[in-house]
Design a protein around this motif. Sequence first.
Motif, short mmCIF file in Angstrom:
data_model
loop_
_atom_site.label_atom_id
_atom_site.label_comp_id
_atom_site.label_asym_id
_atom_site.label_seq_id
_atom_site.Cartn_x
_atom_site.Cartn_y
_atom_site.Cartn_z
N ALA A 1 73.31 126.85 16.90
CA ALA A 1 74.10 125.58 16.75
C ALA A 1 75.43 125.82 16.44
O ALA A 1 76.62 125.21 16.79
N VAL A 2 76.00 127.11 15.94
CA VAL A 2 77.17 127.49 15.62
C VAL A 2 78.05 127.82 16.83
O VAL A 2 79.05 127.51 17.00
N LEU A 3 77.46 128.54 17.58
CA LEU A 3 77.85 129.01 18.76
C LEU A 3 78.28 127.81 19.74
O LEU A 3 79.45 127.58 20.31
N THR A 4 77.28 126.75 19.69
CA THR A 4 77.37 125.59 20.72
C THR A 4 78.63 124.61 19.88
O THR A 4 79.52 124.24 20.70
N THR A 5 78.80 124.77 18.70
CA THR A 5 79.66 123.93 18.03
C THR A 5 80.98 124.55 18.45
O THR A 5 82.07 123.75 18.45
N ALA A 6 81.22 125.68 18.30
CA ALA A 6 82.34 126.68 18.41
C ALA A 6 82.98 126.29 19.99
O ALA A 6 84.03 125.95 20.12
N LEU B 1 83.79 115.00 13.78
CA LEU B 1 83.24 116.56 14.47
C LEU B 1 82.03 117.10 13.31
O LEU B 1 81.47 118.06 13.85
N ALA B 2 82.43 116.68 12.25
CA ALA B 2 81.54 117.47 11.24
C ALA B 2 80.10 116.93 11.65
O ALA B 2 78.95 117.85 10.98
N ALA B 3 79.72 116.02 12.43
CA ALA B 3 78.42 115.48 12.52
C ALA B 3 77.90 116.59 13.68
O ALA B 3 76.63 116.62 13.87
N VAL B 4 78.74 116.97 14.46
CA VAL B 4 78.30 117.64 15.71
C VAL B 4 77.34 119.03 15.45
O VAL B 4 76.36 119.05 15.80
N PRO B 5 77.69 120.08 14.56
CA PRO B 5 76.99 120.96 14.03
C PRO B 5 75.67 120.89 13.78
O PRO B 5 74.42 121.15 13.88
N LEU B 6 75.70 119.47 12.72
CA LEU B 6 74.53 119.19 12.18
C LEU B 6 73.39 118.56 13.20
O LEU B 6 72.10 118.97 13.15
N PHE B 7 73.86 117.60 14.21
CA PHE B 7 72.97 117.06 15.09
C PHE B 7 72.64 118.35 16.18
O PHE B 7 71.36 118.17 16.59
N ILE B 8 73.18 119.02 16.43
CA ILE B 8 73.04 120.18 17.26
C ILE B 8 71.84 121.14 16.56
O ILE B 8 70.64 121.37 17.34
#
Length: 434
Positions: free
Chosen positions: A281-286, A64-71
């Motif tokens: 990116a933070v909002l989408t990741t949340a 899941l750590a990859a998600v915010p960075l890719f976003i």
Amino acid sequence: MDPFLTALLLLAVVFIALGAGIWIFSGLMVAALFCFLVLLDFPLVRVGSIAKPIIFKGVVSFELAAVPLFIWMGEIISRTNVSAMLFQGLAPWVNRLPGGLLHANVGGSVLFSALSGSSVATTATIGRVTSRELFSRGYDQKLTLGSITVAGTIGIMIPPSITLIVYGLIAEVSVARLFAAGVLPGIMLGALYSSYIAAAHVVRPSLNPPTAETFTWADRRRGLLRLLPTVILVIFLLGSIYGGFATPSESAAVGVLGALVIAHFSGGITLRDIYDSAMSAVLTTAMIGSAVAGAALLASAIGFLHLPQLVSEAIAALQLSPMMLLLVLTIVYVLLGAVLDGISMILMTVPITLPLLVANGFDPVWIGVYLVLMVEVGMVTPPIGFNLFVLRGITGIPIGRIALATFPFFLLMLLGGLLLAAFPGIALWLPSLL
């Protein structure tokens, strides 16, 4: 209770919860609590003891750590003029093909997908540039609208795909293998769309614009230079993962740096842009992280109900062949896609459909690609097809007209699913090399 009745009752609860406009996480939690408290009759204290470790495990996964960075990488790229550079870079090379610059729209979407990982972002960013350019040159409106809408869906098939990451978390499948599995199917879909565009212009020459641009070899060389930054970043991202030099998370971090470099040299990016992209990116990741936690709890409740096994046994009693089962599930997913967004559809159905398909001999990696294709179909299916709304916002054209223009491409997407089923190696060949 009959397993099909239980499954339908559970789906009804989720539909009602999501239809009420509450967050995806809340809708999934409501469905999970309904399972535990009503269908299973568990005491609330026991539900709490079950939920705590499951939710914690769902949100602390390393993948899941990859998600915010890719976003974040996609958010940065979407704030630059990379989409215009892709269109300008491809245009001199495809102009002589039947359909001309419509192929630049499809090719640009494929390349941009490898930087955004998002269908909506790809459609919005590419569509904003190509719709204006193609309309001004006199290209057929239906083919223009349809190609933009469906080409944008490739954003969740070509890695780095956020949807594939979410599936990998729920199904406990290697994200690197899923990324490899999405490459050839994404290219195949792009080839199907371009083939249809070319065939339509060959059969009906009147579709060609009244005046066609001419490009010199100097224009083509300049086009390659415009494509070079994107191609280098894509090769570096995927090469580092498949070459074993970096995990998806590490590759995503380098991708953010590469996106910032491209943004700086392709039109500039301000500190405000960086801040806004990071917050988005933070909002989408949340949203994704909380939805994954809710889905993990719902999957646990479904496991306590033994629903996957019961449904599998009930379907086995029908003596359906694997292909007939796949056909039935495809119909179900097309219907679900008409009313649900992609993440919700994946999170809701994987706990039931994954064991069912695996029991019938389908590879979990192939299943991930198939489910992503079903999500793509849902993104262009009225009334909730998100890409239809995105293009409506860009062009101002009514959704009904956009949906009609998209219908031939919708059929091509289903053809892509048929090809995947008939030739599973399209998805499984690259992962087999890892």
